[in-house]
Design an enzyme around this catalytic site. Sequence first.
Site, PDB file in Angstrom:
ATOM      1  N   ARG A  77       0.820  -1.216   0.000  1.00  0.00           N
ATOM      2  CA  ARG A  77       0.000   0.000   0.000  1.00  0.00           C
ATOM      3  C   ARG A  77       0.854   1.267   0.000  1.00  0.00           C
ATOM      4  O   ARG A  77       0.528   2.230  -0.690  1.00  0.00           O
ATOM      5  CB  ARG A  77      -0.926  -0.001   1.221  1.00  0.00           C
ATOM      6  N   GLU A 130     -11.211   0.808  16.675  1.00  0.00           N
ATOM      7  CA  GLU A 130     -10.209   1.667  16.043  1.00  0.00           C
ATOM      8  C   GLU A 130      -9.798   2.807  16.968  1.00  0.00           C
ATOM      9  O   GLU A 130      -8.746   3.428  16.773  1.00  0.00           O
ATOM     10  CB  GLU A 130     -10.773   2.217  14.718  1.00  0.00           C
TER      11      GLU A 130
HETATM   12  C1  LIG Z   1     -15.109   2.372   3.769  1.00  0.00           C
HETATM   13  C2  LIG Z   1     -14.356   1.499   4.734  1.00  0.00           C
HETATM   14  C3  LIG Z   1     -14.082   0.178   4.418  1.00  0.00           C
HETATM   15  C4  LIG Z   1     -13.393  -0.637   5.313  1.00  0.00           C
HETATM   16  N1  LIG Z   1     -13.160  -1.951   5.001  1.00  0.00           N
HETATM   17  C5  LIG Z   1     -12.565  -2.764   5.899  1.00  0.00           C
HETATM   18  C6  LIG Z   1     -12.390  -4.166   5.650  1.00  0.00           C
HETATM   19  O1  LIG Z   1     -12.782  -4.668   4.632  1.00  0.00           O
HETATM   20  N2  LIG Z   1     -11.787  -4.918   6.605  1.00  0.00           N
HETATM   21  C7  LIG Z   1     -11.347  -4.393   7.788  1.00  0.00           C
HETATM   22  O2  LIG Z   1     -10.806  -5.121   8.617  1.00  0.00           O
HETATM   23  N3  LIG Z   1     -11.509  -3.078   8.043  1.00  0.00           N
HETATM   24  C8  LIG Z   1     -12.105  -2.260   7.147  1.00  0.00           C
HETATM   25  N4  LIG Z   1     -12.265  -0.933   7.434  1.00  0.00           N
HETATM   26  C9  LIG Z   1     -11.895  -0.444   8.768  1.00  0.00           C
HETATM   27  C10 LIG Z   1     -12.934  -0.928   9.784  1.00  0.00           C
HETATM   28  O3  LIG Z   1     -14.201  -0.922   9.173  1.00  0.00           O
HETATM   29  C11 LIG Z   1     -12.933  -0.042  11.031  1.00  0.00           C
HETATM   30  O4  LIG Z   1     -11.650   0.072  11.565  1.00  0.00           O
HETATM   31  C12 LIG Z   1     -13.842  -0.639  12.104  1.00  0.00           C
HETATM   32  O5  LIG Z   1     -15.107  -0.978  11.577  1.00  0.00           O
HETATM   33  C13 LIG Z   1     -14.002   0.352  13.252  1.00  0.00           C
HETATM   34  O6  LIG Z   1     -15.019  -0.088  14.102  1.00  0.00           O
HETATM   35  P1  LIG Z   1     -15.345   0.755  15.401  1.00  0.00           P
HETATM   36  O7  LIG Z   1     -16.540   0.143  16.028  1.00  0.00           O
HETATM   37  O8  LIG Z   1     -14.120   0.939  16.192  1.00  0.00           O
HETATM   38  O9  LIG Z   1     -15.741   2.217  14.856  1.00  0.00           O
HETATM   39  P2  LIG Z   1     -16.923   2.666  13.869  1.00  0.00           P
HETATM   40  O10 LIG Z   1     -17.569   1.526  13.192  1.00  0.00           O
HETATM   41  O11 LIG Z   1     -16.363   3.757  13.043  1.00  0.00           O
HETATM   42  O12 LIG Z   1     -18.013   3.258  14.871  1.00  0.00           O
HETATM   43  C14 LIG Z   1     -17.777   4.415  15.628  1.00  0.00           C
HETATM   44  C15 LIG Z   1     -19.119   4.979  16.073  1.00  0.00           C
HETATM   45  O13 LIG Z   1     -18.873   6.020  17.025  1.00  0.00           O
HETATM   46  C16 LIG Z   1     -19.824   7.054  16.821  1.00  0.00           C
HETATM   47  N5  LIG Z   1     -19.298   8.287  17.388  1.00  0.00           N
HETATM   48  C17 LIG Z   1     -18.187   8.964  17.012  1.00  0.00           C
HETATM   49  N6  LIG Z   1     -18.033  10.055  17.795  1.00  0.00           N
HETATM   50  C18 LIG Z   1     -19.065  10.076  18.678  1.00  0.00           C
HETATM   51  C19 LIG Z   1     -19.460  10.965  19.717  1.00  0.00           C
HETATM   52  N7  LIG Z   1     -18.770  12.071  20.016  1.00  0.00           N
HETATM   53  N8  LIG Z   1     -20.593  10.681  20.415  1.00  0.00           N
HETATM   54  C20 LIG Z   1     -21.334   9.585  20.132  1.00  0.00           C
HETATM   55  N9  LIG Z   1     -20.994   8.703  19.136  1.00  0.00           N
HETATM   56  C21 LIG Z   1     -19.883   8.957  18.434  1.00  0.00           C
HETATM   57  C22 LIG Z   1     -19.988   7.101  15.300  1.00  0.00           C
HETATM   58  O14 LIG Z   1     -21.211   7.704  14.930  1.00  0.00           O
HETATM   59  C23 LIG Z   1     -19.915   5.610  14.930  1.00  0.00           C
HETATM   60  O15 LIG Z   1     -21.208   5.028  14.878  1.00  0.00           O
HETATM   61  C24 LIG Z   1     -12.959  -0.101   6.544  1.00  0.00           C
HETATM   62  C25 LIG Z   1     -13.229   1.235   6.862  1.00  0.00           C
HETATM   63  C26 LIG Z   1     -13.918   2.038   5.964  1.00  0.00           C
HETATM   64  C27 LIG Z   1     -14.192   3.472   6.336  1.00  0.00           C
END
Ligand SMILES: Cc1cc2nc3c(=O)[nH]c(=O)nc-3n(C[C@H](O)[C@H](O)[C@H](O)COP(=O)(O)OP(=O)(O)OC[C@H]3O[C@@H](n4cnc5c(N)ncnc54)[C@H](O)[C@@H]3O)c2cc1C
Length: 577
Positions: A294, A382
Amino acid sequence: MIKFETDVLIVGAGGAGMYAAIEAAKSGASVILADRSLIGRGGATVMAMMTVAAAIGAQTPDHWERHLADTLTAGHGLCNESLSAILCEDAPARILEMDAWKVGWAREDGHIEQAHAPGHDRPRCVYVDFLNTGPAVSKTLRRHVQNASTIRRIGDLCIVDIAVEDGVACGATAIHMETGEPVILAAKAVVIATGGLTRLYRRNSASLNMAGDGYALALRAGAPLIDMEFVQFFPIGHLAPRLVGLDPIMWDPFRYKLGGILLNGQMREFEQRYAAEDGRHEGGRNDGTYVLTRDLATYAIMKEVEAGRGSPAGGAYLSFKHVPEAELRRAFGPVIDTLAKNGIDLTQRPIEVAPIAHYHMGGVKVDTQFESAVPNLFACGEAVGGANGANRLSGNAITEALVFGARAGRSAAATAAKASHRWRPSASAATLDLLRRRTPSVTANPAALIGELQGVMMDKVGPFRTQTQLDEALADIDRIERAIGTDPMASGAPFDAVLVDWLDLRNMVLVARSVTLAARARLESRGSHQREDFPGLDPRWQFNQTVELRDGRLALAADARLERSSHAAQPLADIPA
Ligand SMILES: Cc1cc2nc3c(=O)[nH]c(=O)nc-3n(C[C@H](O)[C@H](O)[C@H](O)COP(=O)(O)OP(=O)(O)OC[C@H]3O[C@@H](n4cnc5c(N)ncnc54)[C@H](O)[C@@H]3O)c2cc1C
């Protein structure tokens, strides 16, 4: 004033937050799962379409220690090995649990199919056909969250600050997005599950709510962050023509399955040239399946554009014209119809791609219970830094969300079971005061300033960095911070976009400064952090950097845990926040 009370408050309802809620509820805790968006429909998890790494050995015999070895290699010496080991060891249990919950992992001859993604030594990534992984994972978790009677879901609630009393997290202060009313949440334990920061960049794969809120919440609560300089850019993010309804990084699985040829604006292949120059790479194959790492692919595309050989929209062409239509449809079925609705026919013309900010390796520094330096404040997904070091392996991020979410939910519930409520009005007083204040006359446009900050981060703190650019970026961040002032701007309308933009920008400036300071201090190139003025990896820099807020100033330090050398090439300074 609206006030809620719960054992465990989870901030963010992506994959990590929902898994944390399910596990905390299973452990007997009452849970509030709060999100600034809809529950289970905001953030990255629901947008992801591809792969999830786990050594389940369904395709080829495998062991989590093989997965760990690959994760550590990708992390270029900076992984927190305890967190990486948890990620890889727990992954099979989470993937099989999701399978039992009927997520619908793709199957072949009766077993779960596993794809071979770059950086893994064997086929290890499960997925839901066709490019449906994130939506299926989110839907499955939403169903389980809805079925748990002790989980209270609150959408449209933006957490503005973590409430801290006597140095211990005791809840949060929020605003209700629709009315702008302040909301108090008293909790015995708080979990930050707010995802990453890629909205800081002009070109990003993020949704509007991924601007690093959790990092700013942690900093202001007193918790250090780690590895903030490591932002992963995805080289072939969709650029043109307009594409609605699909993940901008979807071209990766197309390339895995079908090949795909990168061409510059003169319709010439260029990957092999950069591979040969770099010397680290084995050289290209001519069957269209050649994939540079990458970082090198990002470099190659950016250098072609810089040399005036970019595609019309400022990237490179990606061509699948060599793939027969029947083969495209066999591999990607309904996705081909969605492309057609966007006017894209891959048999007729190439699309344009360019690097895009995609994932953040850094985040809240936690221990193996997923607790931060602030007692009773946990983090997962994340939002956590350390497990992936200087670069993340494909497929590890959704795994990280599920595994760390489950662990953090259990730890938070165990802490809550032993704790009593500590919330006092003083824990929310400063935030409530901020939310009551208003700039007397609107002097700046927070939305325009967000755009400006995104430009600064993209152009000066992007995939390739120099001292001069990073110094300029810090000066720009100072200027933007002065422009937003210290009192919120607001229009007073329902769903007050001006107020939300102002609050977002307050966080974005703090997080952007953390990334830039850490990037300026690291005088080497490692993983996703590439310094054009310090090419190559320097073994003296094999330590992690932390950033914390002390008396309103960001302080950068070498993390004691991993420091393997007493050498720090540059004094680590206190910088105003
Ligand atoms: C387009 C895309 C494709 C991807 N594809 C892959 C893949 O194929 N394989 C892989 O391993 N990873 C992939 N990733 C990375 C992976 O999806 C993310 O790292 C992972 O889903 C993060 O999950 P999470 O629950 O930590 O955060 P998220 O799913 O981002 O959820 C965070 C939540 O916190 C909420 N939030 C934020 N701030 C606040 C606040 N102040 N108050 C209240 N709520 C808040 C948001 O609204 C959101 O709902 C991808 C990422 C993207 C953007």
